[in-house]
Write an enzyme that holds these catalytic residues in place. Structure first.
Site, PDB file in Angstrom:
ATOM      1  N   TYR A 108      26.657 -17.278  30.236  1.00 38.52           N
ATOM      2  CA  TYR A 108      27.533 -17.709  29.159  1.00 38.52           C
ATOM      3  C   TYR A 108      27.897 -16.545  28.238  1.00 38.52           C
ATOM      4  O   TYR A 108      28.855 -16.636  27.473  1.00 38.52           O
ATOM      5  CB  TYR A 108      26.897 -18.827  28.338  1.00 38.52           C
ATOM      6  N   LEU A 151      31.754 -36.236  31.229  1.00 40.93           N
ATOM      7  CA  LEU A 151      33.068 -36.702  30.810  1.00 40.93           C
ATOM      8  C   LEU A 151      34.172 -35.817  31.359  1.00 40.93           C
ATOM      9  O   LEU A 151      35.318 -35.927  30.942  1.00 40.93           O
ATOM     10  CB  LEU A 151      33.146 -36.743  29.281  1.00 40.93           C
TER      11      LEU A 151
END
Length: 279
Positions: free
Chosen positions: A81, A224
């Protein structure tokens, strides 16, 4: 209210998908799941991911601190990241008033291809975070390893990190049946977790079954959806999800009292959504 329905839908899908799927095992506390392959370690049901957080909020540390202040305890990051997200996550752990032993920090390292390289990645990862240990360290993906032997060697490095106290538990991410089989053939310690993409319409039943067989908790990310998904409509826009959210708006509550929060930053609407759930 559209805002409330958004939060209710997010909670429904998060509870169903982001929560780790306990297959082949029982037990667990109200705020988390005890990992069968890591005795004494409890994974929170919901974690707040740091992925690409610097693109969605000007203050990543503030977003993590908000999550912790509202009762969240799981934080998820990774070496890949980058320093910005890693440093922000570590800073939140250091700055919060929540005791360290009540926070569950997951991080991930690349598949190094050898044990010494994997151990060095863990040390570099912790240095970026500014922390002495992580609660869970995962091999981020098997794709950066060229063979089953390299995956096995990388796993040995994680086992060394575990024995040195650099990690409380170890696992894998984005591993499918072939990758997991390679690890299990030589592992002294079985993976505690396999963290994979899972949401409505996206699930790997064969890998889930193998995890169940070996008491590996299957943990879902992106429940989601994420990014610009053009192959399926966003989960929150599915008519079925909207209908469920509308029906349960007035009566859905977190069964453990743990607040739920999405990962887009420390805005007022997130506070409103979480506080409404707590009432």
């Amino acid at each position: 209210e559209p805002l409330v329905e958004h939060h209710m839908a997010a909670i429904l899908l998060t509870a169903a998908c982001w929560s780790p799927v306990a297959l082949g095992s029982g037990g667990g506390a109200s705020t988390g799941l005890t990992l069968p392959n890591a005795p004494g370690v409890t994974l929170p049901w919901i974690s707040n991911g740091a992925y690409d957080l610097h693109h969605t909020t000007p203050n990543q540390t503030e977003a993590m601190l908000l999550w912790l202040s509202l009762g969240g305890r799981g934080l998820d990051t990774a070496f890949s990241y980058g320093v910005t997200d890693q440093t922000a996550t570590g800073a939140a752990v250091c700055q919060t008033s929540v005791p360290r032993d009540q926070i569950f920090l997951t991080t991930k390292i690349p598949c190094a291809g050898n044990a010494s390289g994997a151990l060095e990645y863990v040390r570099q990862d912790l240095a970026q975070l500014g922390l002495p240990y992580a609660d869970l360290v995962l091999i981020h993906t098997p794709k950066s390893c060229a063979s089953a032997a390299e995956i096995q060697a990388t796993w040995k490095g994680l086992e060394q990190a575990l024995s040195l106290g650099l990690a409380r538990s170890i696992g894998v991410s984005n591993f499918v049946v072939d990758n997991l089989t390679a690890v299990l053939e030589t592992a002294v310690t079985k993976p505690a977790v396999n963290q994979c993409c899972m949401r409505v319409g996206v699930h790997d039943d064969s890998t889930i079954a193998l995890c169940a067989q070996h008491n590996i908790v299957y943990q879902a990310y992106s429940p989601l959806g994420h990014g610009t998904n053009t192959t399926a409509p966003p989960v929150l826009l599915l008519p079925e999800v909207k209908a469920i959210a509308s029906t349960l708006t007035q009566r859905l509550r977190s069964p453990s009292g743990l607040p739920f929060l999405d990962t887009t930053g420390p805005s007022t609407r997130h506070r409103v959504g979480v506080e409404r759930l707590r009432r």
